[in-house]
Design an enzyme around this catalytic site. Sequence first.
Site, PDB file in Angstrom:
ATOM      1  N   ASP A   1       0.370  -4.356  -1.990  1.00 49.21           N
ATOM      2  CA  ASP A   1       0.065  -3.514  -3.156  1.00 49.21           C
ATOM      3  C   ASP A   1       0.896  -3.915  -4.364  1.00 49.21           C
ATOM      4  O   ASP A   1       1.513  -3.087  -5.024  1.00 49.21           O
ATOM      5  CB  ASP A   1       0.301  -2.028  -2.813  1.00 49.21           C
ATOM      6  CG  ASP A   1      -0.510  -1.591  -1.600  1.00 49.21           C
ATOM      7  OD1 ASP A   1      -0.225  -2.066  -0.492  1.00 49.21           O
ATOM      8  OD2 ASP A   1      -1.441  -0.793  -1.771  1.00 49.21           O
TER       9      ASP A   1
ATOM     10  N   HIS B   1      -4.978  -3.157   5.775  1.00 50.68           N
ATOM     11  CA  HIS B   1      -4.529  -2.505   4.545  1.00 50.68           C
ATOM     12  C   HIS B   1      -4.165  -1.030   4.751  1.00 50.68           C
ATOM     13  O   HIS B   1      -3.102  -0.587   4.353  1.00 50.68           O
ATOM     14  CB  HIS B   1      -5.584  -2.640   3.443  1.00 50.68           C
ATOM     15  CG  HIS B   1      -5.100  -2.110   2.137  1.00 50.68           C
ATOM     16  ND1 HIS B   1      -3.993  -2.627   1.487  1.00 50.68           N
ATOM     17  CD2 HIS B   1      -5.524  -1.075   1.364  1.00 50.68           C
ATOM     18  CE1 HIS B   1      -3.781  -1.948   0.366  1.00 50.68           C
ATOM     19  NE2 HIS B   1      -4.689  -1.002   0.281  1.00 50.68           N
TER      20      HIS B   1
ATOM     21  N   ASN C   1      -8.371  -1.957  -0.747  1.00 52.26           N
ATOM     22  CA  ASN C   1      -9.443  -1.245  -1.464  1.00 52.26           C
ATOM     23  C   ASN C   1      -9.562  -1.710  -2.918  1.00 52.26           C
ATOM     24  O   ASN C   1     -10.644  -1.645  -3.500  1.00 52.26           O
ATOM     25  CB  ASN C   1      -9.229   0.271  -1.404  1.00 52.26           C
ATOM     26  CG  ASN C   1      -7.863   0.687  -1.883  1.00 52.26           C
ATOM     27  OD1 ASN C   1      -6.855   0.216  -1.349  1.00 52.26           O
ATOM     28  ND2 ASN C   1      -7.806   1.559  -2.870  1.00 52.26           N
ATOM     29  N   HIS C   2      -8.467  -2.215  -3.504  1.00 54.25           N
ATOM     30  CA  HIS C   2      -8.566  -2.694  -4.889  1.00 54.25           C
ATOM     31  C   HIS C   2      -9.239  -4.063  -4.984  1.00 54.25           C
ATOM     32  O   HIS C   2      -9.400  -4.590  -6.085  1.00 54.25           O
ATOM     33  CB  HIS C   2      -7.186  -2.717  -5.548  1.00 54.25           C
ATOM     34  CG  HIS C   2      -6.715  -1.343  -5.910  1.00 54.25           C
ATOM     35  ND1 HIS C   2      -7.102  -0.697  -7.064  1.00 54.25           N
ATOM     36  CD2 HIS C   2      -5.929  -0.466  -5.241  1.00 54.25           C
ATOM     37  CE1 HIS C   2      -6.551   0.510  -7.106  1.00 54.25           C
ATOM     38  NE2 HIS C   2      -5.841   0.675  -6.006  1.00 54.25           N
TER      39      HIS C   2
ATOM     40  N   TYR D   1      -4.917  -5.140  -9.028  1.00 61.61           N
ATOM     41  CA  TYR D   1      -5.227  -3.835  -9.632  1.00 61.61           C
ATOM     42  C   TYR D   1      -6.029  -3.963 -10.929  1.00 61.61           C
ATOM     43  O   TYR D   1      -5.990  -3.075 -11.778  1.00 61.61           O
ATOM     44  CB  TYR D   1      -3.962  -2.987  -9.842  1.00 61.61           C
ATOM     45  CG  TYR D   1      -3.416  -2.445  -8.529  1.00 61.61           C
ATOM     46  CD1 TYR D   1      -2.761  -3.285  -7.635  1.00 61.61           C
ATOM     47  CD2 TYR D   1      -3.608  -1.122  -8.162  1.00 61.61           C
ATOM     48  CE1 TYR D   1      -2.300  -2.818  -6.417  1.00 61.61           C
ATOM     49  CE2 TYR D   1      -3.152  -0.644  -6.939  1.00 61.61           C
ATOM     50  CZ  TYR D   1      -2.498  -1.506  -6.076  1.00 61.61           C
ATOM     51  OH  TYR D   1      -2.059  -1.039  -4.858  1.00 61.61           O
TER      52      TYR D   1
ATOM     53  N   HIS E   1      -1.258  -0.022   1.286  1.00 63.89           N
ATOM     54  CA  HIS E   1      -2.055   1.108   0.813  1.00 63.89           C
ATOM     55  C   HIS E   1      -1.205   2.285   0.322  1.00 63.89           C
ATOM     56  O   HIS E   1      -1.418   2.785  -0.774  1.00 63.89           O
ATOM     57  CB  HIS E   1      -3.027   1.552   1.904  1.00 63.89           C
ATOM     58  CG  HIS E   1      -4.196   2.342   1.412  1.00 63.89           C
ATOM     59  ND1 HIS E   1      -4.815   2.090   0.201  1.00 63.89           N
ATOM     60  CD2 HIS E   1      -4.865   3.404   1.965  1.00 63.89           C
ATOM     61  CE1 HIS E   1      -5.818   2.960   0.041  1.00 63.89           C
ATOM     62  NE2 HIS E   1      -5.867   3.756   1.080  1.00 63.89           N
ATOM     63  N   VAL E   2      -0.288   2.754   1.150  1.00 62.58           N
ATOM     64  CA  VAL E   2       0.604   3.840   0.744  1.00 62.58           C
ATOM     65  C   VAL E   2       1.759   3.211  -0.031  1.00 62.58           C
ATOM     66  O   VAL E   2       2.442   2.323   0.486  1.00 62.58           O
ATOM     67  CB  VAL E   2       1.129   4.593   1.984  1.00 62.58           C
ATOM     68  CG1 VAL E   2       2.097   5.680   1.561  1.00 62.58           C
ATOM     69  CG2 VAL E   2      -0.034   5.151   2.784  1.00 62.58           C
ATOM     70  N   HIS E   3       1.980   3.672  -1.248  1.00 66.36           N
ATOM     71  CA  HIS E   3       2.948   3.014  -2.122  1.00 66.36           C
ATOM     72  C   HIS E   3       4.364   3.501  -1.830  1.00 66.36           C
ATOM     73  O   HIS E   3       5.014   4.186  -2.624  1.00 66.36           O
ATOM     74  CB  HIS E   3       2.574   3.221  -3.592  1.00 66.36           C
ATOM     75  CG  HIS E   3       1.222   2.669  -3.912  1.00 66.36           C
ATOM     76  ND1 HIS E   3       0.514   2.989  -5.040  1.00 66.36           N
ATOM     77  CD2 HIS E   3       0.443   1.786  -3.224  1.00 66.36           C
ATOM     78  CE1 HIS E   3      -0.644   2.344  -5.037  1.00 66.36           C
ATOM     79  NE2 HIS E   3      -0.710   1.615  -3.932  1.00 66.36           N
TER      80      HIS E   3
ATOM     81  N   ASP F   1      -4.419  -5.295  -1.686  1.00 63.39           N
ATOM     82  CA  ASP F   1      -4.281  -4.768  -3.050  1.00 63.39           C
ATOM     83  C   ASP F   1      -3.458  -5.741  -3.896  1.00 63.39           C
ATOM     84  O   ASP F   1      -2.236  -5.627  -4.016  1.00 63.39           O
ATOM     85  CB  ASP F   1      -3.685  -3.355  -3.081  1.00 63.39           C
ATOM     86  CG  ASP F   1      -4.713  -2.298  -2.702  1.00 63.39           C
ATOM     87  OD1 ASP F   1      -5.874  -2.669  -2.410  1.00 63.39           O
ATOM     88  OD2 ASP F   1      -4.361  -1.113  -2.701  1.00 63.39           O
TER      89      ASP F   1
ATOM     90  N   HIS G   1      -0.071  11.195   0.602  1.00 64.66           N
ATOM     91  CA  HIS G   1      -1.092  10.326   0.017  1.00 64.66           C
ATOM     92  C   HIS G   1      -1.702   9.444   1.105  1.00 64.66           C
ATOM     93  O   HIS G   1      -0.977   8.833   1.892  1.00 64.66           O
ATOM     94  CB  HIS G   1      -0.448   9.454  -1.059  1.00 64.66           C
ATOM     95  CG  HIS G   1      -1.380   9.124  -2.180  1.00 64.66           C
ATOM     96  ND1 HIS G   1      -1.992  10.084  -2.948  1.00 64.66           N
ATOM     97  CD2 HIS G   1      -1.823   7.944  -2.648  1.00 64.66           C
ATOM     98  CE1 HIS G   1      -2.755   9.510  -3.847  1.00 64.66           C
ATOM     99  NE2 HIS G   1      -2.688   8.204  -3.686  1.00 64.66           N
ATOM    100  N   HIS G   2      -3.004   9.371   1.131  1.00 65.69           N
ATOM    101  CA  HIS G   2      -3.740   8.563   2.121  1.00 65.69           C
ATOM    102  C   HIS G   2      -3.521   9.037   3.562  1.00 65.69           C
ATOM    103  O   HIS G   2      -3.774   8.290   4.503  1.00 65.69           O
ATOM    104  CB  HIS G   2      -3.379   7.079   2.016  1.00 65.69           C
ATOM    105  CG  HIS G   2      -3.667   6.476   0.675  1.00 65.69           C
ATOM    106  ND1 HIS G   2      -4.850   6.673   0.016  1.00 65.69           N
ATOM    107  CD2 HIS G   2      -2.907   5.674  -0.123  1.00 65.69           C
ATOM    108  CE1 HIS G   2      -4.821   6.017  -1.138  1.00 65.69           C
ATOM    109  NE2 HIS G   2      -3.660   5.417  -1.254  1.00 65.69           N
TER     110      HIS G   2
HETATM  111 FE   LIG Z   1      -4.760   0.471  -1.313  1.00 67.71          FE
END
Ligand SMILES: [Fe+2]
Length: 469
Positions: free
Chosen positions: A168, A319, A234-235, A200, A356-358, A197, A328-329
């Site tokens: 990410d 991911h 997903n990005h 972006y 995925h999870v930042h 990711d 989140h997520h």
């Molecule tokens: Fe993601």
Amino acid sequence: MGVLARDLSCLVLVVVCLILSVSELCNCGITSSYLRNDDLSLDMPLDSDVFRVPPGYNAPQQVHITQGDHVGKGVIVSWVTPDEPGSSTVLYWAENSQLKGRADGFVLTYKYFNYTSGYIHHCTINNLEFDTKYYYEVGIGNSARQFWFRTPPKVGPDVPYTFGLIGDLGQTHDSNRTLTHYELNPTKGQTVLFVGDLSYADDYPFHDNNRWDTWGRFTERNAAYQPWIWTAGNHEIDFAPNLGEPIPFKPYTNRYHVPYKASDSTSPFWYSIKRASTYIIVMSSYSAYGKYTPQYKWLENELPKVNRTETPWLIVLMHSPLYNSYVHHYMEGETMRVIYEEWFVEYKVDVVFAGHVHAYERSERVSNIAYNIVNGLCTPISDQSAPVYITIGDGGNLEGLVTEMTEPQPSYSAYREASFGHGILDIKNRTHAYFGWNRNQDGYAVEADSIWLLNRYWSPSERSSVAAQ
Ligand SMILES: [Fe+2]
């Protein structure tokens, strides 16, 4: 005195019992006390030096490499020429050799809404020697540019090898810090395992694909010299039927090629490679993965092929994490866990990396495969055949950190911290590997979390006999 001593020993016993009972009840996972604000960090401006266009007419830019075959004797070199197609040929030569090899690639372009790409070149170099430094050159005339890479040692069980873990990433000042810290880490990563990711660009109006170009120029300083092993996030989907772009993954698949055919995969989104003592399986959280799907059938055939006496370390990249205790997520990876966790335990996968999870999180070795909806066994339990799950989506993109965590910390969560950073997986031999996570805020030399990974394939006695050697 005898009575006093007896009373004292009783007291000690009571205190010990209390401590033990509390520790039985308490949750032993660590939530780091580091507190972050969740201010968003902007992308670096277009005129930043990290995005600089190399000088010269039609000079190759966005140069990056990845493994080009199944065992590490091949390299895919990719780059973009902005003005005209130019040459898709790569010249290469081993260090201390005058003999130049030549590999011919191909060029493509794509359009996305109102954007037209530059000329994207992909060239696979095959049959390289193992463990050899090669120089390579792309472009022609005064604009030609030289880089180098080192091929991995021949595949074998005790080959030490060091991977970087980044996810990410994006292109903010935090992203730049993460990449710089990875480069400056005293434990030198030889290959990046990237858990999805990338740029972006899709966060911009019309998915401004110029931000794919800037990302390619930003990461070139590392990705031109060591392979980055790609996972789709997903990005990368870029699904925008409202813009007339209904085909998923269009920019990503045109720009980032992977050697999926070498592992009998039918899609660039799931594939495997061997590298040194590792067998790396890349999965796609955003392609069909239910029973009978191509990805499912591929993995069903793939896992039995892994020879752990040749590549003892079995690593899975995806991911969306299967175990995640951030808000989140939360549970996004659950359907994939239900389908694949049983195989991960059966085949004793050593570690599953996700993004995925930042933020950062490391799990205990747990499994949750006994649950069948009606039996009530829905809590993950300790399982020494299970992988460690590591979430490392903390590269530092413009969406910022996620700081909100589920409370109390679930027992499957061993360590969690909302900071940007990168990981290093340092494989020592067939039984021992060291994983360290470096948070950006401490400078490069400080690991905030680390764990010795004991290879799952070997029994404890086999592991200790290797350690004693
Ligand atoms: Fe993601």
